[in-house]
Design a protein around this motif. Structure first.
Motif, PDB file in Angstrom:
ATOM      1  N   GLY A 287      -8.121   6.659  -0.486  1.00 34.82           N
ATOM      2  CA  GLY A 287      -8.836   7.766   0.122  1.00 34.82           C
ATOM      3  C   GLY A 287      -8.948   7.684   1.629  1.00 34.82           C
ATOM      4  O   GLY A 287      -9.281   8.680   2.273  1.00 34.82           O
ATOM      5  N   ASP A 288      -8.681   6.513   2.210  1.00 34.99           N
ATOM      6  CA  ASP A 288      -8.704   6.394   3.668  1.00 34.99           C
ATOM      7  C   ASP A 288      -7.602   7.246   4.293  1.00 34.99           C
ATOM      8  O   ASP A 288      -6.452   7.213   3.834  1.00 34.99           O
ATOM      9  N   ARG A 289      -7.941   7.993   5.350  1.00 35.46           N
ATOM     10  CA  ARG A 289      -6.914   8.690   6.131  1.00 35.46           C
ATOM     11  C   ARG A 289      -6.516   7.758   7.255  1.00 35.46           C
ATOM     12  O   ARG A 289      -7.364   7.311   8.037  1.00 35.46           O
ATOM     13  N   VAL A 290      -5.239   7.460   7.345  1.00 37.41           N
ATOM     14  CA  VAL A 290      -4.787   6.425   8.264  1.00 37.41           C
ATOM     15  C   VAL A 290      -3.591   6.893   9.088  1.00 37.41           C
ATOM     16  O   VAL A 290      -2.883   7.830   8.725  1.00 37.41           O
ATOM     17  N   ALA A 291      -3.397   6.205  10.194  1.00 39.74           N
ATOM     18  CA  ALA A 291      -2.163   6.290  10.976  1.00 39.74           C
ATOM     19  C   ALA A 291      -1.482   4.947  10.888  1.00 39.74           C
ATOM     20  O   ALA A 291      -2.132   3.904  11.062  1.00 39.74           O
ATOM     21  N   THR A 292      -0.202   4.945  10.602  1.00 34.95           N
ATOM     22  CA  THR A 292       0.536   3.688  10.584  1.00 34.95           C
ATOM     23  C   THR A 292       0.872   3.315  12.024  1.00 34.95           C
ATOM     24  O   THR A 292       1.274   4.154  12.818  1.00 34.95           O
ATOM     25  N   LEU A 293       0.698   2.054  12.347  1.00 31.67           N
ATOM     26  CA  LEU A 293       0.980   1.569  13.695  1.00 31.67           C
ATOM     27  C   LEU A 293       2.217   0.694  13.696  1.00 31.67           C
ATOM     28  O   LEU A 293       2.406  -0.149  14.569  1.00 31.67           O
ATOM     29  N   VAL A 294       3.071   0.897  12.707  1.00 34.56           N
ATOM     30  CA  VAL A 294       4.388   0.273  12.667  1.00 34.56           C
ATOM     31  C   VAL A 294       5.429   1.378  12.629  1.00 34.56           C
ATOM     32  O   VAL A 294       5.162   2.491  12.187  1.00 34.56           O
ATOM     33  N   SER A 295       6.618   1.074  13.073  1.00 33.62           N
ATOM     34  CA  SER A 295       7.655   2.083  13.232  1.00 33.62           C
ATOM     35  C   SER A 295       8.162   2.616  11.896  1.00 33.62           C
ATOM     36  O   SER A 295       8.252   1.889  10.900  1.00 33.62           O
ATOM     37  N   LEU A 296       8.534   3.896  11.906  1.00 38.33           N
ATOM     38  CA  LEU A 296       9.200   4.480  10.744  1.00 38.33           C
ATOM     39  C   LEU A 296      10.557   3.845  10.483  1.00 38.33           C
ATOM     40  O   LEU A 296      11.123   4.010   9.399  1.00 38.33           O
ATOM     41  N   THR A 297      11.092   3.111  11.455  1.00 36.57           N
ATOM     42  CA  THR A 297      12.390   2.467  11.261  1.00 36.57           C
ATOM     43  C   THR A 297      12.332   1.333  10.251  1.00 36.57           C
ATOM     44  O   THR A 297      13.372   0.862   9.789  1.00 36.57           O
ATOM     45  N   LEU A 298      11.131   0.881   9.904  1.00 42.64           N
ATOM     46  CA  LEU A 298      11.014  -0.199   8.922  1.00 42.64           C
ATOM     47  C   LEU A 298      10.065   0.157   7.787  1.00 42.64           C
ATOM     48  O   LEU A 298       9.705  -0.692   6.976  1.00 42.64           O
ATOM     49  N   THR A 299       9.686   1.439   7.708  1.00 42.62           N
ATOM     50  CA  THR A 299       8.740   1.904   6.696  1.00 42.62           C
ATOM     51  C   THR A 299       9.466   2.668   5.594  1.00 42.62           C
ATOM     52  O   THR A 299      10.030   3.736   5.852  1.00 42.62           O
ATOM     53  N   PRO A 300       9.468   2.166   4.355  1.00 42.31           N
ATOM     54  CA  PRO A 300      10.059   2.944   3.259  1.00 42.31           C
ATOM     55  C   PRO A 300       9.392   4.315   3.163  1.00 42.31           C
ATOM     56  O   PRO A 300       8.159   4.415   3.129  1.00 42.31           O
ATOM     57  N   LEU A 301      10.218   5.364   3.123  1.00 47.64           N
ATOM     58  CA  LEU A 301       9.696   6.726   3.232  1.00 47.64           C
ATOM     59  C   LEU A 301      10.503   7.658   2.346  1.00 47.64           C
ATOM     60  O   LEU A 301      11.734   7.588   2.299  1.00 47.64           O
ATOM     61  N   LYS A 302       9.799   8.541   1.637  1.00 46.36           N
ATOM     62  CA  LYS A 302      10.461   9.585   0.851  1.00 46.36           C
ATOM     63  C   LYS A 302       9.758  10.906   1.119  1.00 46.36           C
ATOM     64  O   LYS A 302       8.534  10.995   1.081  1.00 46.36           O
TER      65      LYS A 302
ATOM     66  N   GLY B 190      -1.428   9.822   7.011  1.00 43.10           N
ATOM     67  CA  GLY B 190      -1.515  10.192   5.607  1.00 43.10           C
ATOM     68  C   GLY B 190      -2.759   9.592   4.984  1.00 43.10           C
ATOM     69  O   GLY B 190      -3.619   9.027   5.668  1.00 43.10           O
ATOM     70  N   THR B 191      -2.852   9.703   3.671  1.00 44.60           N
ATOM     71  CA  THR B 191      -4.013   9.230   2.930  1.00 44.60           C
ATOM     72  C   THR B 191      -3.589   8.116   1.978  1.00 44.60           C
ATOM     73  O   THR B 191      -2.586   8.249   1.272  1.00 44.60           O
TER      74      THR B 191
ATOM     75  N   VAL C 185       0.858  -1.182   0.000  1.00 47.17           N
ATOM     76  CA  VAL C 185       0.000   0.000   0.000  1.00 47.17           C
ATOM     77  C   VAL C 185       0.893   1.231   0.000  1.00 47.17           C
ATOM     78  O   VAL C 185       1.909   1.265   0.706  1.00 47.17           O
ATOM     79  N   ARG C 186       0.531   2.236  -0.784  1.00 52.58           N
ATOM     80  CA  ARG C 186       1.283   3.501  -0.775  1.00 52.58           C
ATOM     81  C   ARG C 186       0.432   4.570  -0.097  1.00 52.58           C
ATOM     82  O   ARG C 186      -0.746   4.748  -0.400  1.00 52.58           O
ATOM     83  N   ILE C 187       1.081   5.282   0.830  1.00 56.89           N
ATOM     84  CA  ILE C 187       0.442   6.342   1.603  1.00 56.89           C
ATOM     85  C   ILE C 187       1.007   7.695   1.183  1.00 56.89           C
ATOM     86  O   ILE C 187       2.231   7.863   1.109  1.00 56.89           O
ATOM     87  N   ALA C 188       0.134   8.655   0.890  1.00 59.05           N
ATOM     88  CA  ALA C 188       0.568  10.046   0.718  1.00 59.05           C
ATOM     89  C   ALA C 188       0.715  10.644   2.116  1.00 59.05           C
ATOM     90  O   ALA C 188      -0.261  10.816   2.838  1.00 59.05           O
TER      91      ALA C 188
END
Length: 354
Positions: A106-121, A90-91, A35-38
């Motif tokens: 379109g869902d607005r969500v909070a990730t409940l996993v750490s940013l230490t393992l989340t690909p992020l740009k 994000g969305t 899943v990709r989150i904005a």
């Protein structure tokens, strides 16, 4: 072919779990089960933010530059000193056909996993963040795997408030689970005026604690926590001073140690004091990412302390709804969170980007 735990995103070294990787593939193209989150906002882990702010002597521009450098070089947010990251909101903008997360575009969500393992740009240079607080408004994208966890943001709460709660939602859920195993225990929460601390105090009381003690380091926090009424007693002590901390806890509990001690501070060096504050047969729960688990284990051995020590891993089934319900049901918790957010919003900008 994608891996449900994200092995395919590990670039350096290849084949390791994303959290252990030095660098992740943060490309926006998603696999069948991704899943990709904005991204709209990051919430940096408290220990990570404190380390960065201390390193740069409160220079917001320098903090912002280092966060950008970490994300740019690693493809994720993982503080190289504390090892911790945080979470984001994000969305949802793209969902692979085989994703099991149940999210929709379109869902607005909070990730409940750490940013230490989340690909992020990050794509906006963090131009809307002055580097002076844990919450980071931003633009960019993040990738969730099949084994990631995310929650749709509740419609009745401000997104910033929901993010602040979800960032620490594992703490109250595990606190409740531990407290429920005892018969009317005494519970001490070190760092009781913070986000995870205030929720943990409320959870302990709801789970059947006979007496709760909130430990804070400064008078301002003592006054705030006392006014909130979340703890039966508020003790003032530096958690890095083991003897002073243990003495303060025993004074608050009429000469005895705690059955359950919950560590929610964002500074290192609090392990031995937490152990000394806990009675034989008791439990110490470490939620702080500033904890040295080697120091905790060796300290308990050296002190001949017969205590169970738990690592708060941030996940307990149902943890997000439980924490959000505490916020809704306990006005004092909500007040403390809203006061913290208002204080951050009112703080004078420092080093704001153009």
């Amino acid at each position: 072919m994608t891996s449900p735990i994200g092995l395919h995103r590990a670039l350096e070294p290849a084949g390791v779990l994303p959290q252990a990787a030095l660098r992740l593939d943060n490309s926006p193209e998603i696999g069948a089960d991704e899943v990709r989150i904005a991204v709209e906002r990051l919430n940096l882990d408290a220990a990570s933010y404190r380390q960065l702010a201390t390193k740069h002597a409160g220079d917001g521009a320098a903090v912002r530059a280092e966060v950008l450098e970490i994300i740019g070089s690693r493809g994720k947010m993982q503080n190289p000193v504390t090892g911790s990251g945080g979470m984001l909101i994000g969305t949802v903008e793209a969902v692979g056909p085989e994703s099991p997360l149940g999210l929709r575009v379109g869902d607005r969500v909070a990730t409940l996993v750490s940013l230490t393992l989340t690909p992020l740009k990050i794509t906006d240079g963090l131009k809307h963040w002055d580097g002076g607080g844990e919450q980071v408004p931003c633009e960019g994208h993040a990738i969730l795997f099949a084994r990631s966890i995310a929650a749709v943001l509740p419609a009745d709460l401000d997104p910033e408030l929901a993010l602040a709660v979800m960032d620490v939602c594992g703490a109250p859920a595990l606190t409740a689970r531990v407290v429920e195993k005892y018969d009317s225990p005494t519970v001490v929460v070190i760092g009781g005026a913070g986000k995870s601390g205030s929720l943990s105090l409320a959870a302990a009381r709801k789970a059947g604690a006979a007496r709760t003690v909130g430990v804070v380091p400064v008078e301002r926090e003592r006054a705030a926590l006392a006014q909130a009424g979340l703890a039966d007693v508020v003790a003032l002590a530096d958690a890095r001073d083991p003897v002073a901390l243990a003495d303060a806890v025993r004074e608050a509990l009429g000469g005895r140690a705690a059955d359950v001690t919950v560590v929610c501070v964002d500074v290192p060096g609090c392990e031995h004091g937490a152990i000394l504050s806990t009675a034989d047969g008791g439990t110490v729960v470490f939620f702080s990412m500033a904890t040295s688990f080697a120091a905790a284990a060796l300290g308990a051995e050296g002190l001949a302390a017969d205590v169970t020590m738990l690592v708060g891993n941030g996940y307990v089934p149902g943890h997000a709804p439980y924490a959000l319900d505490l916020l809704r049901q306990v006005p004092a918790v909500r007040s403390m969170f809203e006061s913290r957010l208002a204080h951050d919003a009112a703080r004078p900008a420092s080093g704001t980007a153009d």
